[in-house]
Enzyme design. Sequence first.
Site, PDB file in Angstrom:
ATOM      1  CE1 TYR A 403      -2.927  -3.053   1.034  1.00 54.48           C
ATOM      2  CE2 TYR A 403      -3.163  -2.118   3.237  1.00 54.48           C
ATOM      3  CZ  TYR A 403      -3.467  -3.100   2.319  1.00 54.48           C
ATOM      4  OH  TYR A 403      -4.301  -4.119   2.674  1.00 54.48           O
ATOM      5  CG  HIS A 482      -7.558   1.104   4.285  1.00 55.73           C
ATOM      6  ND1 HIS A 482      -6.232   0.741   4.292  1.00 55.73           N
ATOM      7  CD2 HIS A 482      -8.237   0.017   4.710  1.00 55.73           C
ATOM      8  CE1 HIS A 482      -6.121  -0.515   4.680  1.00 55.73           C
ATOM      9  NE2 HIS A 482      -7.322  -0.989   4.940  1.00 55.73           N
ATOM     10  CG  ASN A 529      -3.836  -1.352   7.759  1.00 58.38           C
ATOM     11  OD1 ASN A 529      -2.620  -1.369   7.938  1.00 58.38           O
ATOM     12  ND2 ASN A 529      -4.426  -2.178   6.955  1.00 58.38           N
TER      13      ASN A 529
HETATM   14  C1  FAD Z   1     -12.922  -4.918   3.920  1.00 60.11           C
HETATM   15  C2  FAD Z   1     -12.219  -3.886   4.756  1.00 60.11           C
HETATM   16  C3  FAD Z   1     -11.064  -4.239   5.472  1.00 60.11           C
HETATM   17  C4  FAD Z   1     -10.406  -3.285   6.256  1.00 60.11           C
HETATM   18  N1  FAD Z   1      -9.352  -3.657   7.049  1.00 60.11           N
HETATM   19  C5  FAD Z   1      -8.819  -2.770   7.935  1.00 60.11           C
HETATM   20  C6  FAD Z   1      -7.845  -3.164   8.885  1.00 60.11           C
HETATM   21  O1  FAD Z   1      -7.473  -4.338   8.978  1.00 60.11           O
HETATM   22  N2  FAD Z   1      -7.335  -2.220   9.723  1.00 60.11           N
HETATM   23  C7  FAD Z   1      -7.721  -0.905   9.659  1.00 60.11           C
HETATM   24  O2  FAD Z   1      -7.169  -0.102  10.412  1.00 60.11           O
HETATM   25  N3  FAD Z   1      -8.667  -0.507   8.794  1.00 60.11           N
HETATM   26  C8  FAD Z   1      -9.245  -1.414   7.952  1.00 60.11           C
HETATM   27  N4  FAD Z   1     -10.255  -1.024   7.114  1.00 60.11           N
HETATM   28  C9  FAD Z   1     -10.686   0.380   7.146  1.00 60.11           C
HETATM   29  C10 FAD Z   1     -11.496   0.711   8.396  1.00 60.11           C
HETATM   30  O3  FAD Z   1     -12.383  -0.336   8.717  1.00 60.11           O
HETATM   31  C11 FAD Z   1     -12.255   2.013   8.138  1.00 60.11           C
HETATM   32  O4  FAD Z   1     -11.291   3.006   7.806  1.00 60.11           O
HETATM   33  C12 FAD Z   1     -13.045   2.468   9.362  1.00 60.11           C
HETATM   34  O5  FAD Z   1     -13.998   1.504   9.750  1.00 60.11           O
HETATM   35  C13 FAD Z   1     -13.762   3.779   9.055  1.00 60.11           C
HETATM   36  O6  FAD Z   1     -14.360   4.212  10.252  1.00 60.11           O
HETATM   37  P1  FAD Z   1     -15.435   5.381  10.267  1.00 60.11           P
HETATM   38  O7  FAD Z   1     -15.852   5.550  11.674  1.00 60.11           O
HETATM   39  O8  FAD Z   1     -14.871   6.538   9.540  1.00 60.11           O
HETATM   40  O9  FAD Z   1     -16.650   4.887   9.355  1.00 60.11           O
HETATM   41  P2  FAD Z   1     -17.361   3.485   9.073  1.00 60.11           P
HETATM   42  O10 FAD Z   1     -16.630   2.363   9.676  1.00 60.11           O
HETATM   43  O11 FAD Z   1     -17.610   3.484   7.608  1.00 60.11           O
HETATM   44  O12 FAD Z   1     -18.745   3.624   9.840  1.00 60.11           O
HETATM   45  C14 FAD Z   1     -19.771   4.459   9.379  1.00 60.11           C
HETATM   46  C15 FAD Z   1     -21.077   3.940   9.957  1.00 60.11           C
HETATM   47  O13 FAD Z   1     -22.111   4.879   9.702  1.00 60.11           O
HETATM   48  C16 FAD Z   1     -23.288   4.190   9.305  1.00 60.11           C
HETATM   49  N5  FAD Z   1     -24.081   5.149   8.521  1.00 60.11           N
HETATM   50  C17 FAD Z   1     -23.789   5.665   7.310  1.00 60.11           C
HETATM   51  N6  FAD Z   1     -24.718   6.549   6.936  1.00 60.11           N
HETATM   52  C18 FAD Z   1     -25.631   6.601   7.933  1.00 60.11           C
HETATM   53  C19 FAD Z   1     -26.823   7.350   8.127  1.00 60.11           C
HETATM   54  N7  FAD Z   1     -27.240   8.258   7.230  1.00 60.11           N
HETATM   55  N8  FAD Z   1     -27.544   7.125   9.248  1.00 60.11           N
HETATM   56  C20 FAD Z   1     -27.123   6.218  10.183  1.00 60.11           C
HETATM   57  N9  FAD Z   1     -25.985   5.490  10.045  1.00 60.11           N
HETATM   58  C21 FAD Z   1     -25.246   5.700   8.938  1.00 60.11           C
HETATM   59  C22 FAD Z   1     -22.784   3.000   8.531  1.00 60.11           C
HETATM   60  O14 FAD Z   1     -23.758   1.972   8.477  1.00 60.11           O
HETATM   61  C23 FAD Z   1     -21.557   2.624   9.350  1.00 60.11           C
HETATM   62  O15 FAD Z   1     -21.890   1.745  10.391  1.00 60.11           O
HETATM   63  C24 FAD Z   1     -10.908  -1.952   6.304  1.00 60.11           C
HETATM   64  C25 FAD Z   1     -12.060  -1.611   5.587  1.00 60.11           C
HETATM   65  C26 FAD Z   1     -12.725  -2.562   4.828  1.00 60.11           C
HETATM   66  C27 FAD Z   1     -13.966  -2.158   4.079  1.00 60.11           C
END
Ligand code: FAD
Length: 550
Positions: A403, A482, A529
């Site tokens: 990455y 990510h 990550n």
């Molecule tokens: C397959 C995959 C593997 C990954 N592996 C890793 C890893 O190993 N290590 C790491 O550090 N990162 C990893 N990541 C990245 C990491 O998971 C994300 O960067 C992180 O979860 C983002 O956090 P967040 O709080 O910004 O948003 P998100 O985790 O995207 O959470 C947003 C939440 O808001 C909710 N939501 C959205 N819109 C609304 C709305 N209008 N009303 C109510 N709820 C809503 C969604 O349902 C979701 O639950 C991975 C991501 C993926 C997809």
Amino acid sequence: KPIQRRAAGDSSFDYIVVGSGPGGVTVADKLSESGASVLLVERGQATTGQWGGNNKPQWLDNSGMTVYDVPALDDQIWTKGGDFTNDIFCDDIVGGISGCVLGGSGAINSGLWWKPTSWDWDTMFPEKWNSTNMANVTDRVFSRLPGTEVPSQDGQLYYQQGADMLEGALDAANWTLVSANEVPNQKDRVYSNTTYMFQNGERSGPMSVYLGSAYSRPNFSLYTNAIVERVIREGSKITGVEISNTADDGFRGTVKANKAVVLAAGAFGTPKVLFRSGIGPRDQLETVRNTEGSKMIGEDQWIDLPVGHNLMDNINTDIVISHPDVVYYDFAGLWDHPNQGDVDSYLNGRTGMLAQSASNLNPMIWEMLNGTDGLQGLQWTARVDTSLDINNDAKHNMVLAQYITIGQAARGRTTITPDLKMNVSTGVDVMQHESDQVAIAQGLDDMRNILKNVPGLEILSPAADVSSLNYVKSTTHLYVNHWLGSCKMGNDDGRDNGTSVVDADSKVYGTDNLFIADGSIFPGQTTSNPQAAITIVGERVAELILALNQ
Ligand SMILES: Cc1cc2nc3c(=O)[nH]c(=O)nc-3n(C[C@H](O)[C@H](O)[C@H](O)COP(=O)(O)OP(=O)(O)OC[C@H]3O[C@@H](n4cnc5c(N)ncnc54)[C@H](O)[C@@H]3O)c2cc1C
């Protein structure tokens, strides 16, 4: 069944948090710890056993666990199909993947858990976020969720033959073995055992730890299967949110916010709520108005900010190798025909292969380059992977996935379509930036030089006669999901031709009380990550909001 915990008669809360990913659960927990009433609204369904989820293979019956709890099932969350895979990814994102379930992408990800470097804060965030200010917050997060290099409760690592071979090669090339979270600033030519967010042999993570403590407080409420459509606002003042249900019995209606609304809906979800609330570039707001008409706030109240720009992802470039020492474990067969001995050791003592993540990533490798524009980070994961069967001997194959991290120049954009989907309308394209291509190629050269000396090792891709730079130019670059950056933080107010959507308090410019606490505020990529850094952001934003409201 939706969770709808709510004090009887409540129609207003001090704080409403939208989204339960790593940012949302953390900010909601810290705000509720202050004694304020907090509502967390999540559009998705329950996941882990702790929250009443129920998707699981038969051998987890009566265990209290689901597919979201067992580390070795983590790729089955997305690959098993059947009746639930379509429900876990957000169905309104085109061109990217994100989890729309309780816990957000944190509930479906690979579990890697990294302490940020000091330059992750110092080179991109405003002064309030410098590494000195962030040290205490980081310590708090890592004291609650330290992560582990050894998930199995017997202290053993399993199926490490491929990792051992690679570590020998790195060692011979004088790269240094570290414990990455002990020395987060050592990121140049180092490797480490992978650190996962797992605890006690289960996936755990911010959802378990932070939602767990928030939920124990009577002043905290949670709605699942409930989607926030827009914030209600009178000019710059946010007075509440409009919620519709995503399952028949989810909550639907208007809820008032006495103090503030915090968006933590992720790098696509947060811009979408902003657009629907009349905040963003004019063309985006016009698209929403064409669809939603009078539900949308009047044009005279629109706030013009660069929401959706600065979208980022780590761009992935693979090296595929084969070595006779590498041993493959059949994670894909775990759902229907697991090894009974492995199931027993896991269920009886959380030991063995099932306590480790499905892709069994090891080791993790980092290199820092001095790019033309400053720091340039590269990170490698290594996994046994039979899917790239280039040589008809896939069981000995490993994929080293590179990455490009901090310093990546490529940026994309997310915009909204007339049917209200979030589109990666401008991709994050390293082919547009020579500095990115040169950095990726340099990393490939360095890794190929390390690997070429390993007896018995064959590099299957790139082919020996293809230069790293030509490989970069010809291969398909994959997203790793990510996603960060679509509501950038900074001191340059986006209303005045600046690039930022939120100020140093993480408050949306032009509003009195709308905050963001998720991956969308990151100005640039983190060195590793991002989910631990996003969890730290959740804590920090809560601290800043509480200070403003004193
Ligand atoms: C397959 C995959 C593997 C990954 N592996 C890793 C890893 O190993 N290590 C790491 O550090 N990162 C990893 N990541 C990245 C990491 O998971 C994300 O960067 C992180 O979860 C983002 O956090 P967040 O709080 O910004 O948003 P998100 O985790 O995207 O959470 C947003 C939440 O808001 C909710 N939501 C959205 N819109 C609304 C709305 N209008 N009303 C109510 N709820 C809503 C969604 O349902 C979701 O639950 C991975 C991501 C993926 C997809």
